[in-house]
Design a protein around this motif. Structure first.
Motif, PDB file in Angstrom:
ATOM      1  N   SER A  34       0.810  -1.222   0.000  1.00  0.00           N
ATOM      2  CA  SER A  34       0.000   0.000   0.000  1.00  0.00           C
ATOM      3  C   SER A  34       0.841   1.269   0.000  1.00  0.00           C
ATOM      4  CB  SER A  34      -0.951   0.009   1.201  1.00  0.00           C
ATOM      5  OG  SER A  34      -0.226  -0.025   2.423  1.00  0.00           O
ATOM      6  N   ILE A  35       2.100   1.183   0.457  1.00  0.00           N
ATOM      7  CA  ILE A  35       2.930   2.392   0.474  1.00  0.00           C
ATOM      8  C   ILE A  35       3.707   2.576  -0.825  1.00  0.00           C
ATOM      9  CG2 ILE A  35       3.226   2.114   2.970  1.00  0.00           C
ATOM     10  CD1 ILE A  35       6.295   1.682   2.215  1.00  0.00           C
ATOM     11  N   VAL A  36       3.672   1.569  -1.697  1.00  0.00           N
ATOM     12  CA  VAL A  36       4.440   1.634  -2.947  1.00  0.00           C
ATOM     13  C   VAL A  36       3.604   2.345  -4.006  1.00  0.00           C
ATOM     14  CG1 VAL A  36       5.567   0.310  -4.766  1.00  0.00           C
ATOM     15  CG2 VAL A  36       5.689  -0.478  -2.385  1.00  0.00           C
ATOM     16  N   SER A  37       4.104   3.470  -4.472  1.00  0.00           N
ATOM     17  CA  SER A  37       3.412   4.256  -5.491  1.00  0.00           C
ATOM     18  C   SER A  37       4.161   4.158  -6.814  1.00  0.00           C
ATOM     19  CB  SER A  37       3.315   5.722  -5.067  1.00  0.00           C
ATOM     20  OG  SER A  37       2.871   6.521  -6.153  1.00  0.00           O
ATOM     21  N   PRO A  38       3.691   3.331  -7.749  1.00  0.00           N
ATOM     22  CA  PRO A  38       4.358   3.261  -9.053  1.00  0.00           C
ATOM     23  C   PRO A  38       4.455   4.624  -9.732  1.00  0.00           C
ATOM     24  CG  PRO A  38       2.843   1.430  -8.798  1.00  0.00           C
ATOM     25  CD  PRO A  38       2.592   2.353  -7.641  1.00  0.00           C
ATOM     26  N   THR A  39       3.435   5.455  -9.566  1.00  0.00           N
ATOM     27  CA  THR A  39       3.457   6.779 -10.192  1.00  0.00           C
ATOM     28  C   THR A  39       4.614   7.616  -9.661  1.00  0.00           C
ATOM     29  OG1 THR A  39       1.050   6.720 -10.459  1.00  0.00           O
ATOM     30  CG2 THR A  39       2.123   8.870 -10.618  1.00  0.00           C
ATOM     31  N   ALA A  40       4.837   7.572  -8.349  1.00  0.00           N
ATOM     32  CA  ALA A  40       5.945   8.327  -7.761  1.00  0.00           C
ATOM     33  C   ALA A  40       7.286   7.784  -8.240  1.00  0.00           C
ATOM     34  CB  ALA A  40       5.857   8.274  -6.238  1.00  0.00           C
ATOM     35  N   LEU A  41       7.400   6.466  -8.339  1.00  0.00           N
ATOM     36  CA  LEU A  41       8.650   5.862  -8.791  1.00  0.00           C
ATOM     37  C   LEU A  41       8.904   6.160 -10.267  1.00  0.00           C
ATOM     38  CD1 LEU A  41       8.411   2.422  -6.955  1.00  0.00           C
ATOM     39  CD2 LEU A  41       9.653   4.472  -6.247  1.00  0.00           C
ATOM     40  N   GLU A  42       7.831   6.194 -11.046  1.00  0.00           N
ATOM     41  CA  GLU A  42       7.970   6.570 -12.460  1.00  0.00           C
ATOM     42  C   GLU A  42       8.534   7.980 -12.575  1.00  0.00           C
ATOM     43  OE1 GLU A  42       3.934   6.146 -13.613  1.00  0.00           O
ATOM     44  OE2 GLU A  42       3.940   3.980 -13.236  1.00  0.00           O
ATOM     45  N   ALA A  43       8.065   8.874 -11.717  1.00  0.00           N
ATOM     46  CA  ALA A  43       8.540  10.260 -11.740  1.00  0.00           C
ATOM     47  C   ALA A  43      10.010  10.342 -11.344  1.00  0.00           C
ATOM     48  CB  ALA A  43       7.686  11.114 -10.804  1.00  0.00           C
ATOM     49  N   PHE A  87       4.563  -0.233 -12.786  1.00  0.00           N
ATOM     50  CA  PHE A  87       5.733   0.625 -12.995  1.00  0.00           C
ATOM     51  C   PHE A  87       6.285   0.455 -14.408  1.00  0.00           C
ATOM     52  CE2 PHE A  87      10.418   0.714 -12.979  1.00  0.00           C
ATOM     53  CZ  PHE A  87      10.652   2.038 -12.640  1.00  0.00           C
ATOM     54  N   TYR A  88       6.536  -0.787 -14.808  1.00  0.00           N
ATOM     55  CA  TYR A  88       7.092  -1.011 -16.143  1.00  0.00           C
ATOM     56  C   TYR A  88       6.077  -0.704 -17.239  1.00  0.00           C
ATOM     57  CZ  TYR A  88      11.480  -2.950 -14.504  1.00  0.00           C
ATOM     58  OH  TYR A  88      12.718  -3.102 -13.933  1.00  0.00           O
ATOM     59  N   GLY A  89       4.802  -0.907 -16.935  1.00  0.00           N
ATOM     60  CA  GLY A  89       3.768  -0.620 -17.923  1.00  0.00           C
ATOM     61  C   GLY A  89       3.739   0.836 -18.342  1.00  0.00           C
ATOM     62  N   HIS A  90       4.232   1.704 -17.479  1.00  0.00           N
ATOM     63  CA  HIS A  90       4.282   3.133 -17.806  1.00  0.00           C
ATOM     64  C   HIS A  90       5.294   3.413 -18.911  1.00  0.00           C
ATOM     65  CE1 HIS A  90       4.182   7.484 -17.139  1.00  0.00           C
ATOM     66  NE2 HIS A  90       5.509   7.464 -17.112  1.00  0.00           N
ATOM     67  N   PHE A  91       6.361   2.618 -18.977  1.00  0.00           N
ATOM     68  CA  PHE A  91       7.460   2.900 -19.905  1.00  0.00           C
ATOM     69  C   PHE A  91       7.450   2.013 -21.151  1.00  0.00           C
ATOM     70  CE2 PHE A  91       9.140   4.059 -15.655  1.00  0.00           C
ATOM     71  CZ  PHE A  91       9.388   5.404 -15.883  1.00  0.00           C
ATOM     72  N   ILE A  92       6.804   0.859 -21.074  1.00  0.00           N
ATOM     73  CA  ILE A  92       6.834  -0.097 -22.183  1.00  0.00           C
ATOM     74  C   ILE A  92       5.569   0.057 -23.020  1.00  0.00           C
ATOM     75  CG2 ILE A  92       6.818  -2.563 -22.744  1.00  0.00           C
ATOM     76  CD1 ILE A  92       8.599  -3.004 -20.308  1.00  0.00           C
ATOM     77  N   SER A  93       5.747   0.163 -24.322  1.00  0.00           N
ATOM     78  CA  SER A  93       4.630   0.519 -25.203  1.00  0.00           C
ATOM     79  C   SER A  93       3.615  -0.598 -25.373  1.00  0.00           C
ATOM     80  CB  SER A  93       5.168   0.928 -26.581  1.00  0.00           C
ATOM     81  OG  SER A  93       5.893  -0.144 -27.174  1.00  0.00           O
TER      82      SER A  93
END
Length: 283
Positions: A34-43, A87-93
């Motif tokens: 619950s504390i892991v934010s993929p959006t924050a890590l993407e940034a 997280f990876y889905g943000h960068f991989i097309s």
């Protein structure tokens, strides 16, 4: 010798940069989805790429990523796997370039099809799990397009599992200063012993408590990579980490025990591994 490289490690760990360089946060990243934010890590990654601390995220656009998350993992909460996927889905097309295996009743460790303890029991001896499933084959087969030859019970790694000196890849210090072993391992398939032949390269990062100082050659000999490599001309590089005062379980640095550069392309461990890679590839 090699002309293509990919990297992977087992067991599952927390997402890239999740620790923020703090050991206590690293533990939370493993145990509290619950504390892991993929959006924050993407940034964080995007910002790091913009200033040159990591390579351009566009390099990930067409990559393939394999994520294994055992249902019975008591070390890394199984809820972390979907966070890494996001997280990876943000960068991989192409979402088809991300394969997830979340349906195996496995504990924390390296899943194999013929070696280790019971799949659903934590093995403090070597973290090798006999799951009747070869994660090594599944991930490499996925990365290389689904056409690799599958090992069977009679497949023998007829090449050479060699030790090499990791010290030569550290120019101004000793490996132990950065919690790395003096020796590493490399499996060279029989057809790749001829250096004129073009072969692929896979770098396998062992998990915590799984370096050769802890479990001997169990990981480098029985994780399943060597058999896949033998049949498909893939060299397997096994760099090795040891324990230290700030790294008591012999983990790769993902919380900053080697310094503030740990999560950048200038990190001491990843720089040494890059030099190993260049040596094998003849660069």
């Amino acid at each position: 010798m090699g002309n293509h490289c990919n990297l992977f490690n087992f067991p599952l760990s927390a997402p890239f940069a999740c620790s923020g360089g703090i050991a206590a946060t690293a533990l939370l990243c493993m145990q509290t989805p619950s504390i892991v934010s993929p959006t924050a890590l993407e940034a964080i990654v995007t910002s790091g790429a913009n200033v040159g601390n990591v390579d351009a995220t566009s390099n990930l656009l067409h990559d393939k990523v394999y994520i294994f998350d055992g249902q019975f993992d008591s070390v890394v909460n199984p809820g972390i796997g979907p966070k890494i996927q996001q997280f990876y889905g943000h960068f991989i097309s192409d979402t088809g370039h991300i394969k997830t295996v979340f349906d195996i009743q496995a504990e924390h460790g390296q899943p194999t099809d013929n070696f280790g303890g019971p799949c659903n029991k934590l093995s403090h001896t070597d973290f090798m799990l006999n799951c009747n499933y070869s994660a090594a084959f599944d991930l490499l087969n996925f990365i290389y397009g689904g056409h690799l030859k599958r090992p069977n019970a009679h497949t023998s790694p007829a090449g050479k599992l060699l030790k090499f000196n990791q010290e030569v890849f550290f120019y101004v210090s000793t490996p132990s200063m950065y919690s790395m072993d003096d020796i590493g391992f490399i499996y060279v398939p029989s057809r790749c012993l001829d250096k004129s032949r073009s072969c692929k390269l896979h770098i396998a990062f062992h998990g915590c408590l799984m370096g050769q100082r802890y479990i001997g050659e169990n990981y480098v000999s029985h994780a399943g990579y060597n058999e896949v490599g033998e049949l498909n001309n893939i060299i397997i590089l096994y760099p090795q980490v040891i324990k230290s005062l700030t790294n008591p379980q012999g983990c790769w640095d993902w919380w900053g025990y080697t310094g503030i550069l740990f999560a950048t392309k200038s990190g001491f461990q990843i720089t040494a591994v890059e030099r190993m890679l260049s040596k094998v590839l003849g660069l």
